[in-house]
Every structure is written in structure tokens, then in C-alpha cells.
Design a protein around this motif. Structure first.
Motif: not given
Length: 189
Positions: A133-134, A139-143
């Protein structure tokens, strides 16, 4: 004749994770059962086979409690099956875990320590969720990364002109051929 059965589990199908450390500690067992599956899943084929094979007087030897189970409920159910067969459970690293003697303290410690293991696992899951969540708030994109629209549009335009191969378009745009083919398929080209 009583047997000593070893049980090992690693959490992943990833070939980089190995049984070596556990296997070295269980080397004196008559037979070792191996599961390559998450401990949070109850359906573990090797553990089920071990429990089926147990006879009165046998011992199940594990390296540590977290290799056998990740929840108190599951741990107590496994211990109950072992006890019902007239066998016992011992842990190498958790010396308090030894059901071979009829000591009421064993069941108490088993319940408490199993509860602590469950709590630790839930805390780890909670910390991971908080970290994600943090990171997402920063702005960190996952996936899987999304293909940039401008690059995709350029690739589609180059393809429509029929002047370049898909391989060349991939080199020009920096997109993978799979992305280009997927976008062409979406567009119906």
C-alpha cells in the motif's frame, strides 16, 4: 518394528529452493516424505501419505513446526491423527515439541506455540500488505507493465503501412513482438 518418518516441506515450486537443509537434519529417518507446497494449504500429498502409513510406536520427525503447519487448527488436527495412530511427533529445532511422553504440558505448549506461529504468519502478511500500500501510494506499479499508448499507436501505424515486419516494428518501438501481436489482435487487424 517402530519407524522414524521424516517430513519435509518447502513452500514453492521454484527449483532454487531445495530440501537440502532439512534433509541433512533428517538423515537418520527410515523414510522421508517431501511436499513442495505452501503450508497454508491442507491438501499436502506427502503428509497425507505419511499419516496413512503411520503405525503404533512410530515417530514423525520434523525440522521445525512451521514445516509441518502454518495454523494452530491444522497443527492440532495433524497431531490428533498422529496420536490416534499410537505414534508420536518430535521436532529437531523446537525441542519442546515431543509428544512421545504422556505429559499434559506437551499439549499446552503445542497449542501456545502453534498459536504464536499462526500469529507470526498473519503479522508477516499484514506487513507485506502495508508495504504494498505504501509503495502504491508512492506510484510503484505492481504486476505486468502496461504498454505505452504512443508506442502502441506507432507500432499499429507501422504495421498498417506494411513496410516493416513485426520484428522490425518491435526493434523500432521497443515493444515486444508479443505485445504487438496482442494489440493487433485486440484491434482486429
Amino acid at each position: 518394528m517402530a519407524n522414524i518418518y521424516g517430513y519435509m516441506r518447502i513452500s514453492t515450486l521454484n527449483e532454487s529452493q531445495k530440501f537440502d537443509r532439512q534433509e541433512a537434519q533428517l538423515k537418520d529417518c527410515n523414510h522421508i516424505y517431501r511436499d513442495r507446497i505452501s503450508g497454508s494449504k491442507r491438501e499436502r500429498p506427502a503428509l497425507n501419505a505419511l499419516l496413512e502409513d503411520l503405525q503404533e510406536g512410530d515417530t514423525v520427525l520434523i525440522v521445525s513446526i512451521d514445516r509441518l503447519s502454518r495454523s494452530t487448527k491444522d497443527l492440532l488436527a495433524i497431531v490428533e491423527v498422529i496420536d490416534s495412530k499410537g505414534a508420536c511427533l518430535k521436532s529437531i529445532n523446537d525441542s519442546w515439541l515431543d509428544t512421545s511422553s504422556d505429559n499434559p504440558m506437551n499439549e499446552f505448549l503445542l497449542t501456545v506455540m502453534g498459536g504464536l506461529a499462526t500469529m507470526e504468519r498473519k503479522q508477516i502478511q499484514s506487513r507485506v500488505k502495508e508495504g504494498v500500500a505504501v509503495a502504491q501510494s508512492k506510484g510503484v506499479q505492481f504486476g505486468r507493465p502496461k504498454a505505452r499508448t504512443a508506442k502502441v499507436e506507432l507500432a499499429l501505424e507501422l504495421y498498417s503501412k506494411r513496410e516493416h515486419t513485426v520484428k522490425e516494428i518491435a526493434e523500432i518501438t521497443g515493444l515486444s513482438r508479443a505485445t504487438i501481436y496482442n494489440k493487433l489482435k485486440e484491434k482486429g487487424s
